[in-house]
Design a protein around this motif. Structure first.
Motif, PDB file in Angstrom:
ATOM      1  N   TYR A  41      27.669  72.595 -61.626  1.00  0.00           N
ATOM      2  CA  TYR A  41      27.840  74.046 -61.575  1.00  0.00           C
ATOM      3  C   TYR A  41      26.525  74.701 -61.130  1.00  0.00           C
ATOM      4  O   TYR A  41      25.932  75.484 -61.860  1.00  0.00           O
ATOM      5  CB  TYR A  41      28.257  74.599 -62.937  1.00  0.00           C
ATOM      6  N   PRO A  42      26.051  74.422 -59.921  1.00  0.00           N
ATOM      7  CA  PRO A  42      24.713  74.875 -59.505  1.00  0.00           C
ATOM      8  C   PRO A  42      24.573  76.377 -59.375  1.00  0.00           C
ATOM      9  O   PRO A  42      23.463  76.905 -59.406  1.00  0.00           O
ATOM     10  CB  PRO A  42      24.519  74.176 -58.150  1.00  0.00           C
ATOM     11  N   THR A  43      25.682  77.112 -59.196  1.00  0.00           N
ATOM     12  CA  THR A  43      25.586  78.563 -59.042  1.00  0.00           C
ATOM     13  C   THR A  43      25.829  79.309 -60.352  1.00  0.00           C
ATOM     14  O   THR A  43      25.861  80.534 -60.369  1.00  0.00           O
ATOM     15  CB  THR A  43      26.588  79.063 -57.984  1.00  0.00           C
ATOM     16  N   ASP A  44      26.015  78.574 -61.426  1.00  0.00           N
ATOM     17  CA  ASP A  44      26.259  79.187 -62.738  1.00  0.00           C
ATOM     18  C   ASP A  44      24.913  79.539 -63.363  1.00  0.00           C
ATOM     19  O   ASP A  44      24.308  78.745 -64.070  1.00  0.00           O
ATOM     20  CB  ASP A  44      27.037  78.210 -63.620  1.00  0.00           C
ATOM     21  N   ILE A  45      24.427  80.764 -63.088  1.00  0.00           N
ATOM     22  CA  ILE A  45      23.106  81.196 -63.551  1.00  0.00           C
ATOM     23  C   ILE A  45      23.257  82.364 -64.508  1.00  0.00           C
ATOM     24  O   ILE A  45      23.930  83.350 -64.211  1.00  0.00           O
ATOM     25  CB  ILE A  45      22.206  81.604 -62.370  1.00  0.00           C
ATOM     26  N   GLN A  46      22.630  82.246 -65.671  1.00  0.00           N
ATOM     27  CA  GLN A  46      22.591  83.332 -66.648  1.00  0.00           C
ATOM     28  C   GLN A  46      21.227  84.007 -66.547  1.00  0.00           C
ATOM     29  O   GLN A  46      20.197  83.366 -66.742  1.00  0.00           O
ATOM     30  CB  GLN A  46      22.803  82.777 -68.056  1.00  0.00           C
ATOM     31  N   TRP A  47      21.205  85.297 -66.215  1.00  0.00           N
ATOM     32  CA  TRP A  47      19.955  86.037 -66.048  1.00  0.00           C
ATOM     33  C   TRP A  47      19.597  86.765 -67.342  1.00  0.00           C
ATOM     34  O   TRP A  47      20.413  87.484 -67.904  1.00  0.00           O
ATOM     35  CB  TRP A  47      20.090  87.057 -64.914  1.00  0.00           C
ATOM     36  N   THR A  48      18.370  86.556 -67.789  1.00  0.00           N
ATOM     37  CA  THR A  48      17.894  87.173 -69.025  1.00  0.00           C
ATOM     38  C   THR A  48      16.478  87.688 -68.823  1.00  0.00           C
ATOM     39  O   THR A  48      15.650  87.022 -68.195  1.00  0.00           O
ATOM     40  CB  THR A  48      17.878  86.148 -70.179  1.00  0.00           C
ATOM     41  N   LYS A  49      16.199  88.867 -69.338  1.00  0.00           N
ATOM     42  CA  LYS A  49      14.832  89.392 -69.354  1.00  0.00           C
ATOM     43  C   LYS A  49      14.276  89.188 -70.755  1.00  0.00           C
ATOM     44  O   LYS A  49      14.866  89.652 -71.743  1.00  0.00           O
ATOM     45  CB  LYS A  49      14.815  90.876 -68.990  1.00  0.00           C
ATOM     46  N   LEU A  50      13.167  88.481 -70.863  1.00  0.00           N
ATOM     47  CA  LEU A  50      12.549  88.191 -72.157  1.00  0.00           C
ATOM     48  C   LEU A  50      11.245  88.951 -72.291  1.00  0.00           C
ATOM     49  O   LEU A  50      10.395  88.918 -71.396  1.00  0.00           O
ATOM     50  CB  LEU A  50      12.276  86.695 -72.295  1.00  0.00           C
ATOM     51  N   TYR A  51      11.091  89.644 -73.430  1.00  0.00           N
ATOM     52  CA  TYR A  51       9.828  90.266 -73.826  1.00  0.00           C
ATOM     53  C   TYR A  51       9.365  89.541 -75.079  1.00  0.00           C
ATOM     54  O   TYR A  51      10.103  89.451 -76.066  1.00  0.00           O
ATOM     55  CB  TYR A  51      10.018  91.756 -74.113  1.00  0.00           C
ATOM     56  N   TYR A  52       8.126  89.037 -75.051  1.00  0.00           N
ATOM     57  CA  TYR A  52       7.652  88.213 -76.167  1.00  0.00           C
ATOM     58  C   TYR A  52       6.289  88.687 -76.655  1.00  0.00           C
ATOM     59  O   TYR A  52       5.381  88.969 -75.870  1.00  0.00           O
ATOM     60  CB  TYR A  52       7.544  86.748 -75.747  1.00  0.00           C
ATOM     61  N   THR A  53       6.146  88.779 -77.974  1.00  0.00           N
ATOM     62  CA  THR A  53       4.852  88.882 -78.646  1.00  0.00           C
ATOM     63  C   THR A  53       4.927  87.953 -79.855  1.00  0.00           C
ATOM     64  O   THR A  53       5.980  87.420 -80.178  1.00  0.00           O
ATOM     65  CB  THR A  53       4.530  90.321 -79.109  1.00  0.00           C
ATOM     66  N   SER A  64      23.757  90.321 -63.655  1.00  0.00           N
ATOM     67  CA  SER A  64      23.321  89.708 -62.401  1.00  0.00           C
ATOM     68  C   SER A  64      21.835  89.986 -62.231  1.00  0.00           C
ATOM     69  O   SER A  64      21.237  90.741 -63.006  1.00  0.00           O
ATOM     70  CB  SER A  64      24.096  90.278 -61.208  1.00  0.00           C
ATOM     71  N   TYR A  65      21.227  89.366 -61.209  1.00  0.00           N
ATOM     72  CA  TYR A  65      19.834  89.669 -60.890  1.00  0.00           C
ATOM     73  C   TYR A  65      19.758  91.120 -60.399  1.00  0.00           C
ATOM     74  O   TYR A  65      20.730  91.637 -59.848  1.00  0.00           O
ATOM     75  CB  TYR A  65      19.314  88.707 -59.816  1.00  0.00           C
ATOM     76  N   PRO A  66      18.615  91.830 -60.607  1.00  0.00           N
ATOM     77  CA  PRO A  66      18.562  93.251 -60.259  1.00  0.00           C
ATOM     78  C   PRO A  66      18.825  93.495 -58.777  1.00  0.00           C
ATOM     79  O   PRO A  66      18.482  92.690 -57.924  1.00  0.00           O
ATOM     80  CB  PRO A  66      17.145  93.660 -60.656  1.00  0.00           C
ATOM     81  N   SER A  67      19.425  94.631 -58.488  1.00  0.00           N
ATOM     82  CA  SER A  67      19.719  95.011 -57.120  1.00  0.00           C
ATOM     83  C   SER A  67      18.434  95.444 -56.417  1.00  0.00           C
ATOM     84  O   SER A  67      17.352  95.468 -57.011  1.00  0.00           O
ATOM     85  CB  SER A  67      20.746  96.145 -57.110  1.00  0.00           C
TER      86      SER A  67
END
Length: 233
Positions: A41-53, A64-67
């Motif tokens: 499933y090479p096109t099965d991508i989950q996009w996540t934005k992570l903020y870490y401290t 989806s990825y940002p426009s």
């Protein structure tokens, strides 16, 4: 002379393998995570934005990825954040649905992922990955995961590049758009519509196990391994 040079190079290589730097995990950063599906499933991508401290983690799950206008649409957030109600310190995990202003407490007793959680580890040398030289580490998790950070002379250069997912969730998570530095405190503010910990009662163990298993399936690697290992799932 040639033999001496070969022996010297081999000796340096052995020393590098025997005494590597530990895997690096910065104190404050954000990145775009691409959770990539397995080969079938090479096109099965989950996009996540992570903020870490060191105190908090926020995972914003995008459709989806940002426009081209850089806009994101996040329909789900997982927030790790401490909360003090004046009498007790809670280590909260919230599931937040911003579209419907719905929020639920998953648990009030699981701390944020600490900087030292990548240990113990085994060093596996270097390789060329995503057009970068990276250091390879095998983590002492069950099942074992691979973690890769960029080769560098300073910690600031040794940023995360990839980590493999667990056997139950085959694939890998790539770290993109990595930005180190102080994070906006507003990213970790608990929404006003979230319930208070005083209204939350720890669930029956079987139900809690089910919820945590769901969390493990959703979280990008290697955070899923942290939750699984901490709770012995």
């Amino acid at each position: 002379m040639k033999t001496f040079f070969v022996v010297l190079v081999l000796s340096l290589a052995v020393c590098a393998l025997a005494d590597p730097s530990p895997p690096y995990w910065g104190p404050s950063w954000n990145a775009t995570l691409a959770k990539i599906g397995p080969e079938q499933y090479p096109t099965d991508i989950q996009w996540t934005k992570l903020y870490y401290t060191t105190c908090c983690s926020r995972f914003d799950f995008a459709t989806s990825y940002p426009s081209l206008d850089e806009s994101w649409h996040f329909n789900f957030t997982i927030l790790f954040a401490p909360l003090n109600d004046g009498s007790k310190q809670y280590d909260m995990i919230y599931h937040i649905y911003p579209d419907t202003l719905h929020c639920e407490i998953l648990t009030s007793s699981l701390p944020n992922i600490g900087r030292g959680w990548l240990q113990p580890y085994g060093y596996k040398g270097t390789k060329f990955l995503r057009a970068l030289w990276v250091e390879q580490y095998i983590l002492a998790s069950e099942p074992a995961l691979m973690y890769y950070n960029r080769v560098g002379t300073t910690d600031e250069d040794r940023i995360p590049v990839r980590s493999t997912n667990q056997a139950q969730d085959a694939g890998a998570t790539d770290y993109l758009d990595y930005i180190a530095g102080p994070q906006n405190p507003a990213a970790f503010v608990i929404p006003s519509y979230c319930p208070k910990p005083s209204s939350f009662h720890e669930l029956h163990q079987a139900t809690k196990q089910q919820r945590m298993q769901k969390l493990v399936q959703i979280l990008p690697s290697p955070f899923d391994a942290y939750v699984r290992g901490t709770l012995n799932l």
